[in-house]
Design a protein around this motif. Structure first.
Motif, PDB file in Angstrom:
ATOM      1  N   UNK A 187       0.826  -1.200   0.000  1.00  0.00           N
ATOM      2  CA  UNK A 187       0.000   0.000   0.000  1.00  0.00           C
ATOM      3  C   UNK A 187       0.866   1.259   0.000  1.00  0.00           C
ATOM      4  N   UNK A 188       0.507   2.167  -0.886  1.00  0.00           N
ATOM      5  CA  UNK A 188       1.112   3.495  -0.914  1.00  0.00           C
ATOM      6  C   UNK A 188       0.007   4.523  -0.668  1.00  0.00           C
ATOM      7  N   UNK A 189       0.325   5.562   0.070  1.00  0.00           N
ATOM      8  CA  UNK A 189      -0.632   6.646   0.319  1.00  0.00           C
ATOM      9  C   UNK A 189       0.007   7.952  -0.117  1.00  0.00           C
ATOM     10  N   UNK A 195       3.609   6.338  13.107  1.00  0.00           N
ATOM     11  CA  UNK A 195       4.075   5.001  12.705  1.00  0.00           C
ATOM     12  C   UNK A 195       4.760   4.300  13.874  1.00  0.00           C
ATOM     13  N   UNK A 196       5.564   5.048  14.639  1.00  0.00           N
ATOM     14  CA  UNK A 196       6.245   4.453  15.790  1.00  0.00           C
ATOM     15  C   UNK A 196       5.252   3.975  16.845  1.00  0.00           C
ATOM     16  N   UNK A 215      -8.492  -6.689   9.354  1.00  0.00           N
ATOM     17  CA  UNK A 215      -8.091  -7.604  10.424  1.00  0.00           C
ATOM     18  C   UNK A 215      -6.587  -7.543  10.689  1.00  0.00           C
ATOM     19  N   UNK A 216      -5.804  -7.093   9.688  1.00  0.00           N
ATOM     20  CA  UNK A 216      -4.347  -7.053   9.820  1.00  0.00           C
ATOM     21  C   UNK A 216      -3.813  -5.614   9.812  1.00  0.00           C
ATOM     22  N   UNK A 224      -0.360  -1.024   8.686  1.00  0.00           N
ATOM     23  CA  UNK A 224      -0.219   0.427   8.810  1.00  0.00           C
ATOM     24  C   UNK A 224       1.236   0.895   8.883  1.00  0.00           C
ATOM     25  N   UNK A 225       2.104   0.297   9.722  1.00  0.00           N
ATOM     26  CA  UNK A 225       3.485   0.799   9.786  1.00  0.00           C
ATOM     27  C   UNK A 225       4.281   0.577   8.502  1.00  0.00           C
ATOM     28  N   UNK A 226       3.785  -0.312   7.624  1.00  0.00           N
ATOM     29  CA  UNK A 226       4.503  -0.624   6.388  1.00  0.00           C
ATOM     30  C   UNK A 226       4.055   0.238   5.205  1.00  0.00           C
ATOM     31  N   UNK A 227       3.089   1.105   5.417  1.00  0.00           N
ATOM     32  CA  UNK A 227       2.597   1.947   4.323  1.00  0.00           C
ATOM     33  C   UNK A 227       3.697   2.908   3.853  1.00  0.00           C
TER      34      UNK A 227
END
Length: 405
Positions: free
Chosen positions: A297-299, A346-347, A372-373, A378-381
């Motif tokens: 995912x990229x935002x 993110x932290x 569910x994941x 989220x931290x990997x976006x």
């Protein structure tokens, strides 16, 4: 068909006297003052502080209540309130219980008046109590029919009961002053203005992290040398579920507010060739666009900001390229604030930007699995931030009057 109509007319004619009697007496049941109570029977609550006792674990409710007679006397021309209980604009009282509702009911030991919640403006929760879980403290206020959903949710560094005792400065009711202060801070991007309805909506979400205004008490020394306590907005209080996790300070807070599209005004300083200047924000807008690239995912966050030049030292605006350079400098500062906020969120693994909702709208089919994941995703976006700044006005001075160097 005709027979049915005849039967209806006949039925109405036979019972029309009962129908008219019903119309005659029905308005008596619509009287708007059936539950009327005199003002002297109520304690009008302006603000509430919620804490937990470290010794007993009980919930402590501190209520700031308005004294209508003091407000009336202070507003009368040429009159001055007489010393004593009636001259106090507000009265602060505390009560404790195993639940918020029990603590509220225990206020009868302080006064025979019932607490009236319809004019409450702020709900302040102590930081320690918020760390143990804020939802048990909010449930009563979400259920009570008098409490309005627009009340501001605030987390304070100190005990919330102490916040309720801090004077409001020039405002007669401190809770109302605090509410107005938060609204102004939110427009400047210094702190969010989150009401009860918005907080509970984030709390209900499986991905969005609840946020609130974070405040603390400072001591200010006046010109007479006397120290007075004032409430200062620190930034954003961040939650994971209903538990307080940490805070964001000024620049990170404004970066978050830029992403959420809630910065209405404020000042951004910049440096051009070693000289400082000020950019006044007039309006800003943001768009959040998620994309799926190679399974990740990229935002993309796009921010547009428009404003005027407030002041500067030695910049010569007779050269058109100067304006473009300053616009880039301001864009860089906004981008820095946004990325700083992203790294902090993110932290803590807290989706304060509502990225999950944007992903849900873009990818509804894949969303049930991703939801569910989300703590893992989220931290990997990969977040990309682009900012376009427009300097609309530079004022009436094009060339500086004096060169400091």
């Amino acid at each position: 068909m005709k027979r049915a109509i005849k039967n209806m007319v006949k039925h109405f004619s036979a019972h029309k006297k009962y129908f008219f009697l019903f119309l005659l007496f029905f308005p008596l049941f619509l009287a708007g003052c059936w539950n009327y109570r005199d003002l002297d029977q109520l304690s009008i609550v302006a603000g509430v502080g919620l804490d937990r006792s470290e010794k007993t674990g009980k919930i402590i409710v501190t209520a700031q209540m308005i004294n209508p007679s003091a407000l009336k006397s202070s507003g009368e021309k040429g009159s001055s309130p007489t010393p004593g209980p009636q001259s106090q604009t507000v009265r602060v009282a505390a009560s404790s219980g195993d639940t918020v509702f029990q603590a509220v009911r225990n206020f009868v030991t302080h006064s025979s008046r019932r607490l009236y919640w319809a004019h409450m403006k702020v709900l302040v929760v102590g930081e320690k109590a918020a760390q143990e879980g804020i939802y048990p403290l909010l449930d009563f206020f979400a259920r009570d029919h008098e409490v309005r959903p627009e009340i501001a949710i605030i987390v304070c560094h100190e005990e919330a009961g102490k916040i309720m005792q801090v004077p409001g400065g020039v405002e007669p009711v401190p809770a109302l002053s605090l509410s107005e202060n938060i609204q102004t801070s939110a427009q400047n991007g210094v702190a969010p203005s989150i009401n009860l309805q918005e907080f509970l909506a984030r709390l209900k979400s499986k991905t969005a992290a609840p946020i609130a205004t974070h405040v603390e008490v400072f001591e200010e020394t006046g010109i007479d040398g006397k120290k007075t306590k004032i409430i200062h907005t620190r930034g954003i209080a961040i939650f994971k579920g209903d538990r307080y996790q940490g805070e964001m300070e000024s620049k990170e807070t404004r970066g978050t507010m830029f992403v959420l599209g809630k910065v209405r005004t404020g000042i951004i300083t910049f440096q051009y060739r070693g000289e400082r200047g000020s950019f006044e924000i007039l309006r800003s807008k943001s768009t959040i666009t998620p994309t799926l690239q190679k399974g990740r995912l990229h935002v993309q966050v796009k921010i547009t900001c428009e404003g005027n030049l407030g002041d500067q030292e030695t910049v010569n605006f007779s050269q058109p390229a100067v304006i473009g350079t300053i616009e880039k400098l301001i864009s860089q500062e906004i981008r820095f604030e946004v990325l700083s906020a992203w790294r902090h969120a993110r932290d803590l693994n807290t989706d304060i930007f509502l990225f999950g909702e944007a992903v849900h709208r873009k990818y509804p089919r894949e969303w049930p699995e991703w939801e569910a994941r989300w703590d893992e995703i989220f931290p990997q976006i990969q977040v990309e931030v682009s900012v376009k700044t427009t300097l609309s006005e530079i004022g009436m001075v094009i060339q500086p009057f004096y060169q400091t160097r």
